[in-house]
Scaffold this active site. Structure first.
Site, PDB file in Angstrom:
ATOM      1  N   GLU A 104      -5.707   8.492   2.195  1.00 48.35           N
ATOM      2  CA  GLU A 104      -5.310   7.522   1.167  1.00 48.35           C
ATOM      3  C   GLU A 104      -5.596   6.142   1.742  1.00 48.35           C
ATOM      4  O   GLU A 104      -4.901   5.688   2.653  1.00 48.35           O
ATOM      5  CB  GLU A 104      -3.824   7.669   0.843  1.00 48.35           C
ATOM      6  CG  GLU A 104      -3.533   9.043   0.271  1.00 48.35           C
ATOM      7  CD  GLU A 104      -2.286   9.080  -0.599  1.00 48.35           C
ATOM      8  OE1 GLU A 104      -2.189   9.990  -1.408  1.00 48.35           O
ATOM      9  OE2 GLU A 104      -1.432   8.183  -0.468  1.00 48.35           O
ATOM     10  N   CYS A 143      -1.643  -1.138  -1.527  1.00 46.36           N
ATOM     11  CA  CYS A 143      -2.969  -0.531  -1.670  1.00 46.36           C
ATOM     12  C   CYS A 143      -3.477  -0.710  -3.092  1.00 46.36           C
ATOM     13  O   CYS A 143      -4.662  -0.895  -3.309  1.00 46.36           O
ATOM     14  CB  CYS A 143      -2.918   0.937  -1.296  1.00 46.36           C
ATOM     15  SG  CYS A 143      -1.669   1.855  -2.181  1.00 46.36           S
TER      16      CYS A 143
HETATM   17  P1  NAD Z   1      -4.568   1.065   9.668  1.00 43.21           P
HETATM   18  O1  NAD Z   1      -5.754   1.877   9.321  1.00 43.21           O
HETATM   19  O2  NAD Z   1      -4.741  -0.090  10.577  1.00 43.21           O
HETATM   20  O3  NAD Z   1      -3.444   1.974  10.367  1.00 43.21           O
HETATM   21  C1  NAD Z   1      -2.901   3.100   9.719  1.00 43.21           C
HETATM   22  C2  NAD Z   1      -2.345   4.063  10.751  1.00 43.21           C
HETATM   23  O4  NAD Z   1      -3.416   4.579  11.539  1.00 43.21           O
HETATM   24  C3  NAD Z   1      -1.356   3.440  11.730  1.00 43.21           C
HETATM   25  O5  NAD Z   1      -0.321   4.355  11.964  1.00 43.21           O
HETATM   26  C4  NAD Z   1      -2.198   3.232  12.971  1.00 43.21           C
HETATM   27  O6  NAD Z   1      -1.454   3.202  14.167  1.00 43.21           O
HETATM   28  C5  NAD Z   1      -3.122   4.429  12.935  1.00 43.21           C
HETATM   29  N1  NAD Z   1      -4.408   4.277  13.623  1.00 43.21           N
HETATM   30  C6  NAD Z   1      -5.127   3.139  13.791  1.00 43.21           C
HETATM   31  N2  NAD Z   1      -6.287   3.414  14.433  1.00 43.21           N
HETATM   32  C7  NAD Z   1      -6.286   4.755  14.655  1.00 43.21           C
HETATM   33  C8  NAD Z   1      -7.202   5.649  15.272  1.00 43.21           C
HETATM   34  N3  NAD Z   1      -8.359   5.217  15.796  1.00 43.21           N
HETATM   35  N4  NAD Z   1      -6.906   6.970  15.317  1.00 43.21           N
HETATM   36  C9  NAD Z   1      -5.752   7.432  14.779  1.00 43.21           C
HETATM   37  N5  NAD Z   1      -4.830   6.632  14.217  1.00 43.21           N
HETATM   38  C10 NAD Z   1      -5.092   5.312  14.142  1.00 43.21           C
HETATM   39  O7  NAD Z   1      -3.923   0.609   8.290  1.00 43.21           O
HETATM   40  P2  NAD Z   1      -2.597  -0.234   8.018  1.00 43.21           P
HETATM   41  O8  NAD Z   1      -2.818  -1.646   8.402  1.00 43.21           O
HETATM   42  O9  NAD Z   1      -1.401   0.454   8.569  1.00 43.21           O
HETATM   43  O10 NAD Z   1      -2.476  -0.119   6.423  1.00 43.21           O
HETATM   44  C11 NAD Z   1      -3.168  -0.962   5.538  1.00 43.21           C
HETATM   45  C12 NAD Z   1      -4.228  -0.196   4.786  1.00 43.21           C
HETATM   46  O11 NAD Z   1      -3.661   0.989   4.217  1.00 43.21           O
HETATM   47  C13 NAD Z   1      -4.779  -0.976   3.611  1.00 43.21           C
HETATM   48  O12 NAD Z   1      -6.173  -0.816   3.563  1.00 43.21           O
HETATM   49  C14 NAD Z   1      -4.119  -0.309   2.416  1.00 43.21           C
HETATM   50  O13 NAD Z   1      -4.815  -0.489   1.212  1.00 43.21           O
HETATM   51  C15 NAD Z   1      -4.046   1.100   2.849  1.00 43.21           C
HETATM   52  N6  NAD Z   1      -3.028   1.861   2.115  1.00 43.21           N
HETATM   53  C16 NAD Z   1      -3.433   2.797   1.212  1.00 43.21           C
HETATM   54  C17 NAD Z   1      -2.499   3.508   0.457  1.00 43.21           C
HETATM   55  C18 NAD Z   1      -2.915   4.534  -0.567  1.00 43.21           C
HETATM   56  O14 NAD Z   1      -2.043   5.233  -1.060  1.00 43.21           O
HETATM   57  N7  NAD Z   1      -4.178   4.652  -0.921  1.00 43.21           N
HETATM   58  C19 NAD Z   1      -1.137   3.254   0.645  1.00 43.21           C
HETATM   59  C20 NAD Z   1      -0.756   2.306   1.582  1.00 43.21           C
HETATM   60  C21 NAD Z   1      -1.713   1.608   2.309  1.00 43.21           C
END
Ligand code: NAD
Length: 457
Positions: free
Chosen positions: A226, A261
């Site tokens: 997501e 999001c």
């Molecule tokens: P992010 O991708 O930076 O991090 C998300 C998670 O992934 C965190 O727990 C982080 O620690 C982990 N992570 C980061 N790098 C990783 C790696 N290399 N391997 C494994 N895990 C890793 O995103 P964020 O800043 O937490 O969230 C913002 C983004 O999420 C925005 O783009 C937003 O639109 C999206 N989002 C989407 C939805 C949806 O339902 N479609 C809902 C909420 C947020």
């Protein structure tokens, strides 16, 4: 790891991160415990989730305060989030039995064919910080109800909320080994990818989602993503209440400080109503109170990740340098904490970052269009595919436009909303697979096909 309040810069707490070794130990415990959890009657697992729901309600003041302090979300919006999460949990409590019970799908003389929905096993949930309760329950609750063990890694920006969720699930009766909270950031997330898990459920950015899906592809297990969005909203020329439409659009763009999001990320307005719409929109934004998220009247809170202030500033400067008009806002605030003024740009075009790249903050571009065809073409001009909305009086005209959208969700006269009854899914760079609805219950299972023939010799 230091937990920092993004509204003040103060350290709230220090907490130990998981290491590769502790993650492995937690995994082994989860693996050992999972079959017994799956053997519990479905009704018992649902009853435990009912108790968790009651605990969320009992503890909501403390939970809302923690959420506001660690992510900078305005306190009223923290209460709203917990309330919304409880509604989703209510949906799972009410509907899981129907979608998880075994089904006899065909019978003829001596032959019975049935489907049994078996849990995946031990799954990972790597989660985002912007709605930790909502995106958390989308995965955690149906996964547990279906009989899975969950390795849950909250975002490093919403760790305390993740720990609280783990504590309350255990208090509700989920065995400690079945729900493992994993503490840490990117590296910790990567360590989870090295485990032989039975499914990976991720909420976060496209860049991380792509990395995860490539990294686990060879395992041949479900990898559900997501991801982000660049969600358009279109206002055609037939609106009997343009002021209300502008207010709804502004709320869709700026609620949760734009860090949603499915926030409205770009707006297109028919030339006949453009000037009036922009006027109403800016009036609305002027009333948004920015400031201390712990105050009841605050509507725009902190930007959770300090480094994101630069992303927003760059989008604004890029747009202005290419001819956009800045009507309000446009810069980060000086002083402690991460704050960015609610910002409205007009005379924008698709040459500008603000109309193409996810803003994920209180910045919006409004573009004038001459007709529905131009609006459709611009709405489709994106790598993302999460939601799209149209505000107008005629449902038929709206539905004709919405049919053309390549998004998982479309809205008529509403936006920035999620319903547990409907599948939540992104297309293109917005993700893969669905949570919520029956699809988001079955997502945590594998169907097993039984061909049962009574011996007749
Ligand atoms: P992010 O991708 O930076 O991090 C998300 C998670 O992934 C965190 O727990 C982080 O620690 C982990 N992570 C980061 N790098 C990783 C790696 N290399 N391997 C494994 N895990 C890793 O995103 P964020 O800043 O937490 O969230 C913002 C983004 O999420 C925005 O783009 C937003 O639109 C999206 N989002 C989407 C939805 C949806 O339902 N479609 C809902 C909420 C947020």
């Amino acid at each position: 790891m230091k937990i920092i309040n993004p509204a003040t810069g103060a350290v709230i707490q220090e907490i130990e991160e998981d290491s590769a070794e502790t993650i492995h130990q937690k995994y082994k415990k989860a693996r050992t415990a999972q079959p017994r959890w799956a053997d519990e009657p479905l009704r018992r697992r649902i009853a435990i989730i009912e108790r968790f729901d009651a605990l969320l309600e009992q503890n909501r003041d403390e939970l809302a305060r923690t959420l506001t302090q660690e992510v900078g979300k305005p306190i009223r919006q923290s209460y709203n989030e917990i309330k919304g999460a409880r509604q989703r949990i209510g949906f799972f409590i009410k509907h899981s039995e129907r979608w998880l019970s075994e089904e006899i799908v065909h019978q003829e003389e001596g032959l019975t064919e049935k489907i049994v929905y078996e849990p995946l096993g031990v799954i990972a949930n790597i989660s985002a910080w912007n709605y930790p309760y909502l995106v958390g329950v989308n995965v955690i609750i149906p996964a547990l109800i279906a009989g899975n063990a969950v390795m849950y890694k909250p975002s490093e920006y919403s760790t305390l909320t993740g720990v609280a969720i783990g504590r309350l699930l255990e208090e509700a009766g989920v065995p400690a080994d079945i729900f493992q909270v994993i503490i840490g950031g990117r590296q910790t997330g990567e360590a989870l990818l090295d485990l032989p898990l039975d499914g990976y459920f991720f909420t976060g950015s496209y860049a991380t989602g792509r990395f995860i899906s490539q990294r686990v592809a060879a395992r041949m297990v479900p990898c559900q993503l997501e991801l982000g969005g660049k969600d358009p909203l279109y206002v055609p020329d037939n609106n009997s209440n343009l002021k209300a439409v502008a207010a709804a659009a502004a709320d869709g763009a700026f609620y949760n400080t734009g860090q949603s999001c499915c926030a409205v990320e770009r707006i297109y307005v028919h030339e006949k109503v453009y000037d009036a719409f922009v006027r109403y929109f800016v009036e609305e934004v002027k009333n948004f109170k920015l400031g201390n998220p712990e105050e009841e009247s605050t509507y725009i809170g902190a930007i959770t990740r300090p480094q994101h202030l630069e992303v927003l500033q760059r989008q604004v400067e890029d747009a202005i340098s290419k001819g956009a008009r800045l009507l309000i806002g446009g810069k980060k605030l000086q002083g402690p904490g991460n704050f960015f003024e609610p910002t409205v740009l007009t005379d924008v075009s698709h040459d500008m970052l603000v109309m193409k790249e996810e803003s994920f903050g209180p910045v919006i571009g409004i573009q004038k269009v001459k007709d529905d065809a131009e609006a459709v073409q611009l709405m489709l001009d994106t790598e993302y595919g999460l939601t799209a909305s149209v505000y107008c009086d005629e449902r038929q005209r709206a539905e004709a436009i919405l049919k053309l959208m390549d998004t998982g969700t479309v809205y008529w006269n509403c936006c920035d909303r999620v319903s547990p009854y409907l599948p939540w899914s992104g297309r293109k760079h917005s993700g893969l697979g669905s949570t919520l609805s029956y699809a988001g219950i079955r997502a945590f299972t594998r169907p097993k096909a039984y061909h049962l023939r009574a011996l007749s010799f």
